[in-house]
Design an enzyme around this catalytic site. Structure first.
Site, PDB file in Angstrom:
ATOM      1  N   PRO A 104       0.848  -1.201   0.000  1.00 44.13           N
ATOM      2  CA  PRO A 104       0.000   0.000   0.000  1.00 44.13           C
ATOM      3  C   PRO A 104       0.880   1.246   0.000  1.00 44.13           C
ATOM      4  O   PRO A 104       1.655   1.456   0.927  1.00 44.13           O
ATOM      5  CB  PRO A 104      -0.796  -0.132   1.299  1.00 44.13           C
ATOM      6  CG  PRO A 104       0.077  -0.966   2.193  1.00 44.13           C
ATOM      7  CD  PRO A 104       0.861  -1.883   1.300  1.00 44.13           C
ATOM      8  N   CYS A 112       3.758   3.516   8.683  1.00 37.65           N
ATOM      9  CA  CYS A 112       4.048   4.766   7.987  1.00 37.65           C
ATOM     10  C   CYS A 112       4.940   5.663   8.838  1.00 37.65           C
ATOM     11  O   CYS A 112       4.588   6.018   9.963  1.00 37.65           O
ATOM     12  CB  CYS A 112       2.766   5.511   7.646  1.00 37.65           C
ATOM     13  SG  CYS A 112       3.073   7.092   6.824  1.00 37.65           S
ATOM     14  N   LYS A 147       0.527  -4.358   8.897  1.00 37.71           N
ATOM     15  CA  LYS A 147       1.787  -3.992   8.237  1.00 37.71           C
ATOM     16  C   LYS A 147       2.548  -3.096   9.201  1.00 37.71           C
ATOM     17  O   LYS A 147       2.019  -2.081   9.665  1.00 37.71           O
ATOM     18  CB  LYS A 147       1.488  -3.243   6.935  1.00 37.71           C
ATOM     19  CG  LYS A 147       2.722  -2.704   6.201  1.00 37.71           C
ATOM     20  CD  LYS A 147       3.487  -3.814   5.518  1.00 37.71           C
ATOM     21  CE  LYS A 147       4.452  -3.282   4.462  1.00 37.71           C
ATOM     22  NZ  LYS A 147       5.375  -2.271   4.916  1.00 37.71           N
ATOM     23  N   GLY A 187      10.898  -4.731   1.730  1.00 37.08           N
ATOM     24  CA  GLY A 187      12.025  -3.816   1.811  1.00 37.08           C
ATOM     25  C   GLY A 187      13.147  -4.159   0.856  1.00 37.08           C
ATOM     26  O   GLY A 187      13.781  -5.214   0.978  1.00 37.08           O
ATOM     27  N   GLY A 236       7.027  -2.721  -3.029  1.00 33.34           N
ATOM     28  CA  GLY A 236       6.510  -1.359  -3.098  1.00 33.34           C
ATOM     29  C   GLY A 236       7.175  -0.569  -4.197  1.00 33.34           C
ATOM     30  O   GLY A 236       6.757  -0.594  -5.355  1.00 33.34           O
ATOM     31  N   ARG A 237       8.251   0.138  -3.858  1.00 30.84           N
ATOM     32  CA  ARG A 237       8.874   1.080  -4.790  1.00 30.84           C
ATOM     33  C   ARG A 237       9.316   0.445  -6.102  1.00 30.84           C
ATOM     34  O   ARG A 237       9.268   1.089  -7.153  1.00 30.84           O
ATOM     35  CB  ARG A 237      10.060   1.771  -4.114  1.00 30.84           C
ATOM     36  CG  ARG A 237       9.663   2.772  -3.048  1.00 30.84           C
ATOM     37  CD  ARG A 237      10.882   3.366  -2.374  1.00 30.84           C
ATOM     38  NE  ARG A 237      11.589   2.394  -1.563  1.00 30.84           N
ATOM     39  CZ  ARG A 237      12.866   2.503  -1.192  1.00 30.84           C
ATOM     40  NH1 ARG A 237      13.578   3.537  -1.617  1.00 30.84           N
ATOM     41  NH2 ARG A 237      13.421   1.607  -0.428  1.00 30.84           N
TER      42      ARG A 237
END
Length: 345
Positions: A18, A102, A141, A205, A228-229
């Site tokens: 997310p 976050c 998460k 990660g 993610g990225r």
């Protein structure tokens, strides 16, 4: 198979993380096309949902082609999270995820997201309140801890499991690290290999290549990987990892034609969901990633980020296709985008 509630996932699922201002339905659509097994919405403020904030409510939009899909919420108050969970349940996602990861100041310093890592008993109370408020499978998460002095994820994982979460995704950094340095998967592996832990454990990660995905699977024993990225502007990462797992060989990188086609689909979905003004504006952050690797692309990119109609943008994308016809992309690891100012836990 990996099971979360009634969700059946492949033996080693690949999850789309997310990411605020990225993991919207248009982006999720192109990731689903390329092999993402489980996806999540952008994180949603529990307070925003309760106040009927338009942006928060819009983030609840999910579509059948995305399934299985989870909605992620965050907050630091038990009553607000419980009420938000009930609101989310009405939209019928496949699961509900709680964001305890976050790291950005506007979230963490208000006692939500990774801010909850400073108060583990509060984290457990918040999670317990959500689990008791919904029939949906609840997942979490989070990160390794607040800082290097509080890397307490092993204790946290046991306590979260004890109050009823059905899967846990762990980002291999502390909050104070933000996204700097390398992610440390050692503690993720310890959580997974703890005999008390029965729920699926997903690692997150710095996964930027199929080789690293397989290496980390084998080294740490995680049940799946959250990406993610590396997926920003490169949704093909999912299919490349799956191909490497199945064959032991690298899949050829997407051709220029594929990149242009997916970029156009992403744009079309963005305009359809957000409207022409917002949809075109918010696509601007994606062009450089889709076109990364093309030499001297700056002139085209600069044009793309100022155009205001789909027709003009598609014309420029067609120019790119014609100008670089026959160009072959090198098979290299993905350069992770710099995305620290947002919150892709």
């Amino acid at each position: 198979m990996i099971t979360i509630g009634n969700i059946q996932l492949p033996p080693f699922p690949l999850l789309l993380a997310p990411m605020e201002d990225v993991s919207d339905p248009p982006f999720r659509a192109v990731c689903k096309d390329n092999g993402a097994d489980l996806m999540y919405t952008e994180f949603i403020s529990s307070e925003g949902l309760i106040r009927h904030a338009i942006k928060s409510r819009q983030k609840l939009d999910i579509f059948d082609y995305e399934r299985p899909v989870g909605i992620q919420i965050f907050g630091g108050d038990e009553d607000s999270l419980s009420m938000a969970a009930k609101i989310v349940e009405v939209t019928e996602p496949d699961l509900l995820d709680i964001n305890f990861g976050c790291p950005v100041k506007k979230v963490a310093c208000k006692g939500a997201g990774a801010g909850v890592l400073k108060d583990v008993p509060l984290m457990i109370r918040l999670t317990d309140a959500v689990v008791k408020s919904t029939r949906l499978p609840v997942t979490v998460k989070t990160r390794l801890g607040w800082d290097d002095n509080t890397r307490n994820i092993e204790e946290v994982a046991e306590r979260l499991q004890d109050v009823g979460i059905q899967a846990l995704a762990i980002h291999g950094r502390t909050r104070t690290q933000m996204y700097k340095g390398e992610a440390d998967w050692t503690l993720i592996g310890k959580v997974k290999n703890n005999p008390r832990i029965k729920i699926p454990i997903f690692g997150n990660g710095d996964i930027d290549s199929p080789e690293k995905a397989v290496e980390y699977r084998n080294r740490y024993g995680v049940d799946g990987i959250m990406i993610g990225r590396a997926a920003i502007g490169y949704p093909w990462i999912f299919r490349e990892i799956k191909h490497f797992i199945a064959t032991g060989e690298r899949l050829a990188p997407p051709t220029l034609e594929e990149r242009i086609a997916v970029c156009k689909k992403h744009l079309d979905q963005s305009v359809t969901w957000k409207g022409p003004v917002v949809g075109i504006f918010e696509m601007r952050r994606h062009y450089s990633n889709y076109l990364k690797g093309l030499p001297n692309i700056k002139e085209f990119r600069n044009r793309l980020v100022v155009l205001k109609t789909m027709e003009e943008i598609n014309e420029v994308l067609d120019e790119v296709a014609a100008h670089y016809a026959g160009f072959e992309f090198e098979q290299t690891d993905i350069l992770l985008p710099n995305y620290h100012e947002k919150c892709p836990v």
